[in-house]
Scaffold this active site. Structure first.
Site, PDB file in Angstrom:
ATOM      1  N   HIS A 163      34.367   0.820  31.454  1.00 57.58           N
ATOM      2  CA  HIS A 163      33.780  -0.304  30.725  1.00 57.58           C
ATOM      3  C   HIS A 163      34.715  -1.494  30.882  1.00 57.58           C
ATOM      4  O   HIS A 163      35.853  -1.468  30.416  1.00 57.58           O
ATOM      5  CB  HIS A 163      33.628   0.082  29.257  1.00 57.58           C
ATOM      6  CG  HIS A 163      32.831  -0.901  28.451  1.00 57.58           C
ATOM      7  ND1 HIS A 163      32.486  -2.154  28.895  1.00 57.58           N
ATOM      8  CD2 HIS A 163      32.288  -0.800  27.202  1.00 57.58           C
ATOM      9  CE1 HIS A 163      31.796  -2.782  27.966  1.00 57.58           C
ATOM     10  NE2 HIS A 163      31.653  -1.983  26.929  1.00 57.58           N
TER      11      HIS A 163
ATOM     12  N   HIS B 260      23.593  -0.612  29.956  1.00 61.49           N
ATOM     13  CA  HIS B 260      24.914  -0.830  29.349  1.00 61.49           C
ATOM     14  C   HIS B 260      25.660   0.506  29.383  1.00 61.49           C
ATOM     15  O   HIS B 260      26.824   0.546  29.762  1.00 61.49           O
ATOM     16  CB  HIS B 260      24.759  -1.362  27.927  1.00 61.49           C
ATOM     17  CG  HIS B 260      26.056  -1.741  27.295  1.00 61.49           C
ATOM     18  ND1 HIS B 260      26.880  -2.708  27.819  1.00 61.49           N
ATOM     19  CD2 HIS B 260      26.701  -1.267  26.187  1.00 61.49           C
ATOM     20  CE1 HIS B 260      27.963  -2.828  27.061  1.00 61.49           C
ATOM     21  NE2 HIS B 260      27.883  -1.960  26.069  1.00 61.49           N
TER      22      HIS B 260
ATOM     23  N   CYS C  19      31.470  -7.471  24.617  1.00 63.79           N
ATOM     24  CA  CYS C  19      31.132  -6.815  25.889  1.00 63.79           C
ATOM     25  C   CYS C  19      29.866  -7.368  26.542  1.00 63.79           C
ATOM     26  O   CYS C  19      29.490  -6.906  27.627  1.00 63.79           O
ATOM     27  CB  CYS C  19      31.012  -5.315  25.666  1.00 63.79           C
ATOM     28  SG  CYS C  19      32.504  -4.648  24.909  1.00 63.79           S
TER      29      CYS C  19
END
Lengths: 412, 338
Positions: free
Chosen positions: A340, A303, A169
């Site tokens: 996400h 994040h 990620c």
């Protein structure tokens, strides 16, 4: 030449600009739609209809609306590209357009985690069903991420070495970071960089198996009762260019890239160090390299996945990094609005940061009912129209990949 | 001067660089085995492959390696060998800032295959232990954890020539001062999916598995990394023979009779034709790893590099041109001196 033993060392780092940006997310198909959506505080979650989710605990995600065909790309090329690559193409095309470029010679650095997994899934399903090889070679070939990205580059008229970073990620942020380093050290005049990922069954089920997905389907980053993340899909691309080159060709400078830092969290394969050690390292390194103090950062695009472990680790890292200034640091997680985006997250969130600089607003951390007590910073819960000059974005990934980028408005 | 001061290898020939070199010197291919499975319609699928022999007991006992698939075990063994015990200790104590760059083509296919199978059967019981190991950067993450290193760690993916970009990243980190040493690792594993996938390109291809590792540092002794040219992109209208020549020329290598050519020929005529033509008149020594060790996807180019470094150390040549015709992305190359 990528490397020569007799090449002189880099004498001085060059200032680096962003001259183009493009974005494709569940919020919208371009910069304008995404800016409007984030400024209005909209969310973009809906039921997943791309694959069977009937037996999953969760059935929603940030699903993007992909056009059937777009002008400027041949039917054959569009057909060859998988869902994720099409999103990448759209964002990359916008980045080139906003930079006033029609392609050309430049390195390309891409971040992705799942790549063309949906094609791999089809290959698997055909393989287990019967002995027919019909279409299988095409599936094997088009499953390969480099095939997809080479196809995208050809279709965009971009020629150059391709580098695909796959640090889970953090990949999208790493890609922009690599591009920044290439340009600042004089290895390239400009680089097309970005990241992408599309939703696919294997990854969706994977996050569900880890019980990382919010059971309610509503991610609430930094909420005391947050219960997980929502997945999304999309792409973000930028043109990273030397400031000198940008000035010479009269390009608009969206922002300057001040710094990039990466570190590895070795605590656990899927869990961050509880105190956010690696995040602290990258934020410290990035601010030092930019010659800044934490209080000079106007906004952090965190994040902020909305999982119990990520948010507490990141919040602690921000507190340790900012020290006494922590109450003044404005932070939000745009994953609360679009989900996400995995390998695309870092680059999409970088482009969102560019939007905050261009349009002078802060996007919100939505869906928060009660802020987690660990949060000491100023959590932005509603979109704000405020002056923004310097922004920082964090990206963390499975395997401990941590990355931080800092952008600043030009002319400061 | 950036030098390659450590090599490590895992291949069908065995665990270690010595086994790899012994196999290449003898030219004898290890024994083939078969990957067999039954399809849903009851038909059987069998693929000849070259497997890595059973793991030795020398693999480190680490919680990180307890449940990993073969790719991470291969990576760990090759990396341990390339570092050697002294540097492993120094890295673990923080004396060396150790960067890790992993290059992959095939990736973590075993657990991806297994996990997706479980998802299709019943996603409610799909294993949460398997899923994180399906992610491309799982092997490189395990390496950083194994060596207690928080320095940069990148995983890059591409075709069979991707390791040259990994080498380039390593040089960037060393010259920038981000690390004291960098492990460049190319590990690959096979499963029936990937093995059958390779055979779709040619029934003569032999799918294989393994890993290669190179340790790079700024040092006074050891084979020197002389050049890594930009990879030459492949694509429609780009002649592969021309791309090979362009990469070789850009590396600065010369065919002076004392330069070793480590090429990517596999023994499959259709695959090898561009290299046969491009280097038809090569007068120096030459080594091809794939005919002996099989097609290890991205690890084969790593094996080429390890073989070249070892041959230089033995004094078989003054310089080496290591060159790989990727597949659908690029021709990669580098030049190494004694």
């Amino acid at each position: 030449m990528a490397f020569r033993a007799d090449q002189p060392p880099v004498s001085a780092l060059r200032p680096v600009a962003i001259t183009g940006a493009g974005i494709f997310t569940p919020m919208g198909a371009d910069l304008a739609e995404n800016s409007a959506g984030f400024r209005a505080g909209r969310t973009a979650f809906r039921p997943v209809d791309l694959f069977d989710v009937s037996r999953q605990r969760v059935g929603t995600a940030g699903v993007a609306e992909l056009p059937g065909r777009v002008p400027g790309v041949s039917a054959k090329s569009w057909q060859r590209m998988d869902r994720g690559s099409r999103m990448a193409w759209l964002a990359a095309r916008e980045a080139l357009d906003t930079a006033g470029l029609t392609g050309g010679d430049m390195p390309v650095v891409i971040g992705t985690s799942a790549a063309a997994m949906p094609v791999g899934e089809k290959y698997y399903l055909q393989s287990i069903a019967n002995a027919s090889r019909r279409g299988q070679l095409t599936r094997v070939e088009t499953y390969q991420p480099q095939f997809q990205m080479m196809e995208m580059m050809r279709s965009l008229g971009v020629r150059g070495p391709l580098r695909i970073v796959s640090n889970a990620c953090a990949s999208g942020a790493n890609a922009i970071g690599h591009a920044f380093q290439m340009v600042s050290e004089g290895k390239a005049e400009r680089v097309l960089a970005g990241g992408y990922d599309a939703l696919c069954q294997l990854v969706f089920a994977g996050f569900d198996s880890l019980q990382a997905l919010s059971a309610s389907g509503i991610p609430r980053p930094f909420d005391a009762a947050r219960d997980g993340l929502a997945l999304g899909e999309g792409a973000g691309f930028v043109i990273v260019e030397s400031l000198e080159s940008a000035r010479a060709r009269g390009a608009d400078v969206l922002a300057c890239v001040l710094s990039y830092a990466a570190a590895t969290d070795i605590h656990h394969l899927t869990q961050p160090h509880p105190e956010g050690d690696a995040a602290l390292t990258t934020m410290d390194k990035a601010t030092r390299a930019a010659g800044l103090e934490p209080e000079q950062i106007d906004y952090i695009n965190s994040h902020g996945t909305g999982t119990p472990l990520n948010d507490v680790a990141e919040a602690r890292a921000i507190s340790r990094w900012a020290g006494e200034s922590v109450g003044k640091i404005k932070v939000s997680s745009t994953k609360s609005a679009i989900g996400h985006l995995l390998g695309g997250a870092g680059s999409v969130e970088s482009v969102i940061c560019l939007l905050t600089l261009r349009d002078q607003f802060l996007p919100a951390s939505l869906n928060v009912r009660e802020i987690d007590p660990v949060v000491e910073f100023d959590l932005v819960q509603q979109p704000r129209e405020v002056p923004v000059t310097t922004v920082l974005t964090n990206s963390f990934g499975f395997g401990g990949a941590n990355a931080t980028l800092i952008f600043q408005r030009d002319g400061l | 001067m950036i030098r390659i001061t450590g090599t490590g290898a895992v291949s069908a020939a065995g665990w270690g660089t010595a086994a790899l070199m012994e196999a290449l010197d003898s030219g004898v291919r290890p024994e083939l085995s078969e990957l067999s499975r039954e399809r849903a319609d009851g038909s059987a699928a069998t693929t000849p492959v070259l497997r890595v022999p059973a793991a030795p007991s020398t693999l480190p006992k680490s919680p990180r390696l307890r449940r990993v698939s073969p790719i991470s075990k291969f990576a760990a063994a090759a990396a341990m060998e390339a570092l050697g015990p002294d540097r492993v200790a120094k890295a673990s104590s923080g004396e060396i800032r150790l960067g890790v760059v992993c290059s992959l083509f095939n990736g973590c296919v075993n657990y991806s295959n297994r996990f997706f199978g479980e998802v299709l059967t019943d996603p409610a019981v799909a294993s949460p232990i398997l899923f994180p190991e399906t992610v491309f950067n799982a092997p490189s993450s395990h390496l950083s954890a194994l060596f207690n290193s928080t320095a940069p760690n990148d995983t890059i993916i591409g075709d069979g020539a991707e390791i040259y970009t990994a080498l380039e990243i390593a040089t960037e980190w060393l010259l920038r001062g981000d690390c004291d040493g960098v492990l460049v690792v190319a590990p690959e594993e096979i499963d029936w999916l990937s093995a059958e996938g390779l055979r779709l390109y040619s029934d003569a291809a032999i799918p294989a598995e393994g890993a290669a590792a190179l340790y790079l540092e700024i040092a006074e002794e050891g084979p020197r990394l002389l050049s890594i040219p930009d990879p030459v992109p492949l694509g429609p209208g780009v002649g592969r023979e021309h791309a090979l020549k362009e990469a070789a020329e850009a590396s600065g290598a010369s065919d002076d009779g004392r330069t070793l050519l480590a090429d990517s020929r596999s023994g499959v005529g259709r695959f090898d034709a561009p290299e046969e033509v491009a280097f038809a008149s090569w007068s120096g020594p030459r080594v091809s790893v794939k005919p002996v060790l099989g097609d290890c996807f991205g690890a084969s180019a790593g094996h080429q590099l390890v073989a070249a470094v070892e041959r230089l150390r033995r004094g078989d040549a003054e310089e080496a041109l290591v060159i790989t015709l990727g597949g659908n992305e690029q021709v990669g190359a580098c030049r190494i001196g004694r």
